[in-house]
Enzyme design. Structure first.
Site, PDB file in Angstrom:
ATOM      1  N   LYS A  62     -14.147  25.434  -1.375  1.00  0.00           N
ATOM      2  CA  LYS A  62     -15.129  24.574  -2.032  1.00  0.00           C
ATOM      3  C   LYS A  62     -14.496  23.520  -2.933  1.00  0.00           C
ATOM      4  CE  LYS A  62     -18.957  26.360  -0.452  1.00  0.00           C
ATOM      5  NZ  LYS A  62     -19.903  25.581   0.339  1.00  0.00           N
ATOM      6  N   SER A 282     -16.579  36.463   3.599  1.00  0.00           N
ATOM      7  CA  SER A 282     -16.869  35.445   4.617  1.00  0.00           C
ATOM      8  C   SER A 282     -15.658  35.251   5.529  1.00  0.00           C
ATOM      9  CB  SER A 282     -17.290  34.127   3.974  1.00  0.00           C
ATOM     10  OG  SER A 282     -16.201  33.534   3.316  1.00  0.00           O
TER      11      SER A 282
END
Lengths: 322, 94
Positions: A62, A282
């Site tokens: 991110k 994830s």
């Protein structure tokens, strides 16, 4: 369009020029790691590689989108000194905003569900971010709605805040078009045949897939998402039942896989024990999806994204299961 | 005895789009079983194929995680409220 993208990339390099020793110049250019033991059963000519995104200074993929959205905001004049960066995120994007905000001198306010973990809140607070705790029953969608209503109720707030809106901001996917996708092509010498990534804001998938298909339209780009709207895959969205992000481009999806939370938990534990890769849930899900794709091939190079490290999830119960 | 069960946003579509439903049951396990009998579409989101609650499902009795009580065997008292909370990573404390 392609030309505009290249200009964007140059802008970004220009903005950070003269900052070659800076923290933020270390965002991107992450290692590409080949998996060995978990992939031992695959045909010899099939390989799986993962982008090790926890090598970013904020610890996750991110950092890329957050930095590009902030730089794009500065460039467009929407983000000026004295403004506060505001967004809704319990996760890695929040940490990225908080880190970049601290490094570039912006205040950061984040809305997140009240049941976010204590260590997550502490990381954000130690970067100096101000936290707004929202109803746990509504999850991150509720935190998102809170920020939108705050901005809508008072027009003056638009002058006070910069709202990157990662679900609808093209600077999100452009970070991956100019970064992640370009890096994968360079690191595989253009030999990548399949790309696998999860859908959350869809920025990573959209930007990377678009870059790979621009290079060679025969590269298959495969997305995955949780098998249920109620799941434990941090940062992922079940698009059939969620608000579909404005930056999502279904035309880039050659195939979409559904991954169970349980299979991701199991794979996350295996990655630590069998590959020495202590990664987040994830990443476990990405590996499950990458193996599903690899099993259908006789030859090929499958590349996926390991978004963050297992250190972010130490208090989660799944490490102790089985 | 009917107990109020709060349904999180992602699961409301499987529970008649209701925010909360009243369900009977003496224990949390019994109550969840009754809930997923009444709303059968909820079942596969909460239970695995072996019929056990999926490991990431978070159930709260008032403000307490049922795992720190007696899990599915936790007795329900009058006026207790049950919440099914969306999982967020590291989401342990409410």
């Amino acid at each position: 369009m392609a030309l505009k993208m290249i200009e964007t990339a140059l802008d970004q390099e220009e903005i950070l020029a003269g900052e070659s020793n800076s923290l933020l110049s270390r965002i991107g250019n992450t290692p590409l790691i080949r998996l060995h033991s978990i992939t031992a059963e695959l045909p010899k000519k099939v390989a799986i590689y993962a982008k090790a995104e926890w090598f970013n200074p904020g610890g996750s993929v991110k950092d890329r989108a957050a930095l590009n959205m902030i730089l794009a905001g500065e460039r467009s004049g929407q983000l000026t000194p004295g403004k506060t960066i505001i967004d809704a995120t319990s996760g890695n994007t929040g940490i990225a905003y908080a880190m970049i905000g601290a490094a570039r001198g912006y205040n950061v306010q984040l809305a997140l569900p009240k049941n976010a973990s204590p260590e997550r809140k502490k990381i954000l607070e130690n970067y100096g971010a101000e936290l707004i705790l929202t109803d746990p029953m509504s999850g991150t969608d509720g935190a998102q709605a809170y920020v939108k209503s705050l901005l809508a109720e008072n027009p003056a707030n638009r002058d006070r805040y910069f709202y990157p809106d990662q679900y609808n901001n093209p600077a999100n996917w452009e970070a991956h078009f100019n970064g992640t996708g370009r890096e994968i092509l360079a690191q595989t010498n253009g030999r990548v045949t399949h790309f696998v990534a999860g859908l959350g804001t869809t920025g990573t998938f959209t930007g990377t897939a678009r870059r790979l298909k621009t290079f060679d339209e025969n590269i298959k780009t495969i997305s995955f998402q949780p098998d249920s709207p109620y799941h434990g895959l941090e940062g992922m969205k079940h698009l059939e039942t969620a608000v579909v992000p404005g930056i999502y481009d279904p035309a880039l999806v050659d195939e979409n896989l559904e991954i169970t939370t349980e299979s991701a938990f199991e794979m996350t534990r295996r990655l630590a024990r069998e590959e020495g890769l202590f990664v987040g849930v994830s990443a476990g899900a990405a590996m499950v999806a990458a193996i599903k794709v690899a099993q259908t091939l006789e030859e090929g190079i499958v590349v996926t994204i390991f978004c963050d490290s297992g250190y972010r999830y130490l208090s989660d119960r799944f490490w102790d299961e089985k | 005895m009917a107990t109020k069960v709060f349904i999180p946003t992602p699961l409301r579509q499987y529970a008649g789009n209701q925010k909360a439903v009243n369900v009977s049951g003496e224990t949390v396990g019994e109550l969840l079983n009754n809930l997923t009998t009444e709303f059968s579409a909820l079942r596969k989101h909460l239970y695995n194929e072996e019929g056990q609650l999926r490991s990431f499902v978070n159930i709260y009795v008032n403000d307490e995680d049922f795992r720190y009580l007696q899990g599915p065997a936790t007795n329900i008292q009058e006026n207790d409220e049950i919440s099914i909370i969306p999982s967020i990573a590291g989401g342990k404390e409410a």
